[in-house]
Design a protein around this motif. Structure first.
Motif, PDB file in Angstrom:
ATOM      1  N   HIS A  38       0.807  -1.223   0.000  1.00 42.65           N
ATOM      2  CA  HIS A  38       0.000   0.000   0.000  1.00 42.65           C
ATOM      3  C   HIS A  38       0.838   1.270   0.000  1.00 42.65           C
ATOM      4  CE1 HIS A  38      -3.562   2.456   0.681  1.00 42.65           C
ATOM      5  NE2 HIS A  38      -2.957   3.033   1.708  1.00 42.65           N
ATOM      6  N   GLY A  39       2.060   1.193   0.448  1.00 42.66           N
ATOM      7  CA  GLY A  39       2.875   2.398   0.468  1.00 42.66           C
ATOM      8  C   GLY A  39       4.123   2.215   1.294  1.00 42.66           C
ATOM      9  N   ASN A  40       4.988   3.214   1.249  1.00 43.93           N
ATOM     10  CA  ASN A  40       6.263   3.178   1.943  1.00 43.93           C
ATOM     11  C   ASN A  40       6.561   4.553   2.520  1.00 43.93           C
ATOM     12  OD1 ASN A  40       9.046   1.804   2.378  1.00 43.93           O
ATOM     13  ND2 ASN A  40       9.548   3.762   1.421  1.00 43.93           N
ATOM     14  N   ALA A  72      14.746  -2.578   9.188  1.00 47.19           N
ATOM     15  CA  ALA A  72      16.077  -2.316   9.731  1.00 47.19           C
ATOM     16  C   ALA A  72      16.706  -1.064   9.138  1.00 47.19           C
ATOM     17  CB  ALA A  72      16.979  -3.525   9.485  1.00 47.19           C
ATOM     18  N   ASN A  73      16.273  -0.653   7.955  1.00 45.80           N
ATOM     19  CA  ASN A  73      16.840   0.551   7.346  1.00 45.80           C
ATOM     20  C   ASN A  73      16.102   1.823   7.760  1.00 45.80           C
ATOM     21  OD1 ASN A  73      14.444   0.263   5.977  1.00 45.80           O
ATOM     22  ND2 ASN A  73      15.333   0.391   3.925  1.00 45.80           N
ATOM     23  N   GLY A  74      15.130   1.704   8.679  1.00 47.09           N
ATOM     24  CA  GLY A  74      14.415   2.869   9.174  1.00 47.09           C
ATOM     25  C   GLY A  74      13.122   3.182   8.470  1.00 47.09           C
ATOM     26  N   SER A  75      12.766   2.439   7.437  1.00 48.01           N
ATOM     27  CA  SER A  75      11.537   2.714   6.684  1.00 48.01           C
ATOM     28  C   SER A  75      10.351   1.971   7.284  1.00 48.01           C
ATOM     29  CB  SER A  75      11.710   2.309   5.216  1.00 48.01           C
ATOM     30  OG  SER A  75      11.882   0.899   5.114  1.00 48.01           O
ATOM     31  N   ILE A  76       9.160   2.391   6.879  1.00 46.13           N
ATOM     32  CA  ILE A  76       7.907   1.740   7.274  1.00 46.13           C
ATOM     33  C   ILE A  76       7.144   1.391   6.003  1.00 46.13           C
ATOM     34  CG2 ILE A  76       5.720   2.002   8.490  1.00 46.13           C
ATOM     35  CD1 ILE A  76       7.095   3.976  10.342  1.00 46.13           C
ATOM     36  N   GLN A  77       6.708   0.147   5.893  1.00 50.33           N
ATOM     37  CA  GLN A  77       5.916  -0.285   4.740  1.00 50.33           C
ATOM     38  C   GLN A  77       4.510  -0.637   5.198  1.00 50.33           C
ATOM     39  OE1 GLN A  77       8.009  -3.338   2.520  1.00 50.33           O
ATOM     40  NE2 GLN A  77       9.835  -2.048   2.266  1.00 50.33           N
TER      41      GLN A  77
END
Length: 683
Positions: A88-90, A522-527
């Motif tokens: 749905h998004g990042n 782990a790279n700080g993103s949210i999916q």
């Protein structure tokens, strides 16, 4: 002919003499490559059939261009930078995470290090270790990786992401989508718990206030966020003991500890109150009420709406609601408010689990207000302590400490209220197998809670993360164990935490809230993943697949080092029992690269395969409202002791109640932004 049918390959060049060769005494040509990987190469040259297990690097080395092209096409078919239909998004990593990687030894963007920042040398060593060994090991007392998302939580159309030393809040709007609205100052201590309240009524700064809180050890910091995105610190509070749960009830912030303390911050009085009770083994909320399950077998409640204080000692009014007939510790609680609660009045249903494995349902009838809730049903199917329980409109779901063993029942209702005709009947039995990090950080359990997630009047789901370091999650129905979907991180990044929330993305008439799975990485993103679409799809399917199959489990276990386990069998979550009042370690696991299997590893794999084989295939909103004034029986709580030390054991026995608790003074500490991190040796 087998080796040379592809022109300009390594073999055709070798055998034609264009490449010099080294031969042994028998005349055999020596090739310095992996003989195991050569077998599928040779099979392709023989049969021209594609074996997907072959390594593309070997094909590239040998110059087998047709095979390389086929492998690339197969990889491209499975890989997509835009994800599957459920993606749905990042939300990309915030700027301070990117800045921390390149910051100099003393450089931190923002005043007084507010934006965070770490020495360049630390990250250089970090990345060298990751590159060389495939993992990163953190010793006791070292900081948690500041780049990865530790916890994701949500409330209404807001979510909060907790990193090691700061939190970020996002809000969704129909026209503009998800936007960052608040970034906390840098905190010197590592965050372990977060709580978000995005719908404050009657707050100190008006109805438009939002609040977010974070805790580490015994310290809690609370911020207020205005609509424009600006935030201000309300205060820093201390519970005096480690915080195990942090949440909001209305505009009241509540913190609980297993040692027997409850802290409440009241938005109206702006007062922080700490209260001693008996050791707490579970808690739940119902409307404005906080219910506490304790190790002496009693369920207590506190009315947060009235926020009453005893006149004699200014303590919170803690009242006993029910006592377990077997005197077992109440290790799991779930309160269901029926649609009839506000109509017929005084009807409440509570399901709870005990340290002995019993599952009980108690009911407060309108005609039994004076005598308190009555025991309705008892199930004794678990042989280990119950760690989770959920009573919803259609199902009763319980989870015990035996490798997340789940038992479910169908609930029969008459006019919205639980009925004995034909009563609750068994529905399914399955396991949510989930390996936990052997040395996880303190917020791991908070960020990787399996659920169940969802509203009480809808289908709820479990989220299964089989191994700690993975990019794949399994979403399963909590009632039957049926697999709804599997989610694989876009870009292959490691999933570090997850949660499920319903968001109202549209204000149009007839539009329904949509359910999303949020994964921190782990790279700080949210999916984000659309579970509403997945639920609609699975309801039309007759597929009975549940958790990971044996083949999927073996593939996942190949990525996991089981030799770091400290026990004879794998450490399967929930690792710490709710009765074992021990704090998890501050360190992370060091497992990504797997060494050759030892005999102990083989035994552990066999154990897991037995667990998977024993997992049978399924065969077969939380309603928040205020209680009526005379809803609960007003039995006086027995005198509760003043606790000076955590309980010595985890036997769930009742505690001495001969003394009367004295009021706890309000303990306010300085802001953690300029304090040193807590000494791990104290823990």
């Amino acid at each position: 002919q087998t080796l040379t049918w592809i022109p300009d390959s390594f073999f055709s060049s070798l055998l034609s003499g264009r490449i010099s060769t080294l031969r042994d005494e028998t005349g055999a040509i020596f090739i310095d490559r992996d003989p195991t990987a050569f077998a599928p190469i040779l099979n392709f040259l023989r049969t021209k059939e594609l074996d997907l297990s072959i390594l593309r690097h070997e094909a590239e080395f040998y110059g087998i261009r047709p095979l390389v092209r086929r492998l690339l096409l197969c990889e491209e078919r499975e890989r997509s930078s835009c994800g599957s239909v459920l993606f749905h998004g990042n939300l990309p990593p915030p700027g301070r995470v990117r800045a921390a990687v390149v910051a100099g030894p003393e450089e931190r963007s923002g005043p007084s290090g507010a934006e965070g920042g770490y020495p360049r040398s630390s990250y250089l060593c970090f990345n060298i270790l990751r590159y060389c060994f495939g993992f990163f090991s953190i010793t006791i007392g070292s900081p948690v990786d500041p780049r990865k998302v530790l916890i994701v939580a949500g409330h209404h159309n807001w979510i909060v992401a907790a990193y090691a030393h700061f939190v970020i809040c996002y809000r969704i709007k129909e026209s503009s989508g998800w936007q960052q609205v608040f970034s906390s100052p840098y905190l010197d201590w590592a965050i372990e718990r977060v709580a978000l309240n995005a719908k404050v009524m009657g707050g100190p700064h008006g109805d438009k206030d939002k609040m977010v809180a974070a805790s580490s050890e015994s310290s809690i910091i609370l911020w207020s966020i205005q609509d424009g995105g600006s935030g201000s610190e309300i205060g820093v509070f201390s519970l005096g003991v480690p915080v195990d749960s942090l949440f909001f009830i209305g505009s009241q912030l509540v913190a609980t500890s297993h040692t027997g303390k409850v802290g409440v911050w009241n938005a109206v009085t702006q007062h922080w109150q700490v209260q001693d009770v008996v050791p707490i083994t579970s808690c739940d909320t119902a409307g404005s009420f906080l219910l506490l399950g304790c190790n002496n077998g009693s369920i207590y409640y506190i009315d947060m709406q009235k926020f009453p204080l005893r006149m004699k000692d200014n303590d919170l009014l803690v009242t006993e609601l029910y006592h377990d007939p077997s005197n077992d510790a109440i290790t799991a609680l779930s309160v269901y408010l029926t649609p009839k609660t506000s109509v017929s009045g005084n009807w409440i249903e509570i399901a709870y689990g005990t340290s002995s494995g019993a599952v009980r349902v108690i009911v407060q009838h309108p005609e039994t207000v004076g005598s308190g809730p009555q025991l309705f049903q008892t199930f004794t199917v678990h042989r280990s302590p119950v760690t989770k329980i959920m009573l919803s409109e259609k199902h009763l779901v319980s989870v015990c400490a035996d490798n997340n063993h789940v038992r479910t029942w169908t609930v029969t209702r008459f006019r919205g209220m639980i009925s004995t005709q034909p009563g609750s009947t068994p529905l399914a039995s399955f396991k949510i197998i989930s390996l936990e990090e052997t040395e996880s950080h303190s917020g791991y359990s908070s960020g990787n809670d399996i659920g169940p997630f969802g509203e009480r009047d809808d289908q709820q789901v479990f989220i299964q993360k089989v191994i700690p370091i993975t990019n794949k999650l399994f979403v399963r129905l909590s009632s039957t164990g049926k697999r709804i979907c599997e989610v694989q991180a876009v870009g292959g990044t490691t999933i570090t935490c997850f949660t499920v929330r319903e968001c109202e993305g549209s204000s149009r008439m007839g539009s329904r809230p949509r359910r999303y799975l949020f994964t921190g990485h782990a790279n700080g993103s949210i999916q984000m993943w659309d579970l509403t679409t997945a639920m609609d799809t699975v309801n039309k399917s007759d597929d009975k697949v549940g958790g990971p199959t044996e083949e999927e489990l073996l593939k996942l276990l190949d990525q996991c080092d089981l030799s770091t386990s400290r026990c004879a069998t794998p450490n399967i979550s929930p690792a710490p029992s709710v009765l074992q009042h021990s704090r998890p370690s501050e360190t992370q696991s060091s497992a990504a690269r797997k060494p050759p299997d030892s005999p102990g590893d083989q035994q552990r794999r066999a154990h897991l395969m037995e667990e998977a084989a024993a997992d049978p295939r399924p065969d077969g909103g939380r309603r928040r409202g205020a209680f009526e004034a005379n809803f609960l029986s007003r039995k006086k709580a027995p005198p509760v002791p003043q606790l000076s030390h955590p309980p010595a054991g985890a036997d769930g026995g009742s505690s001495d109640s001969s003394s009367t608790a004295s009021p706890s003074p309000t303990k306010v500490s300085t802001s953690p932004r300029h304090r040193k991190a807590p000494d791990a040796a104290c823990e």
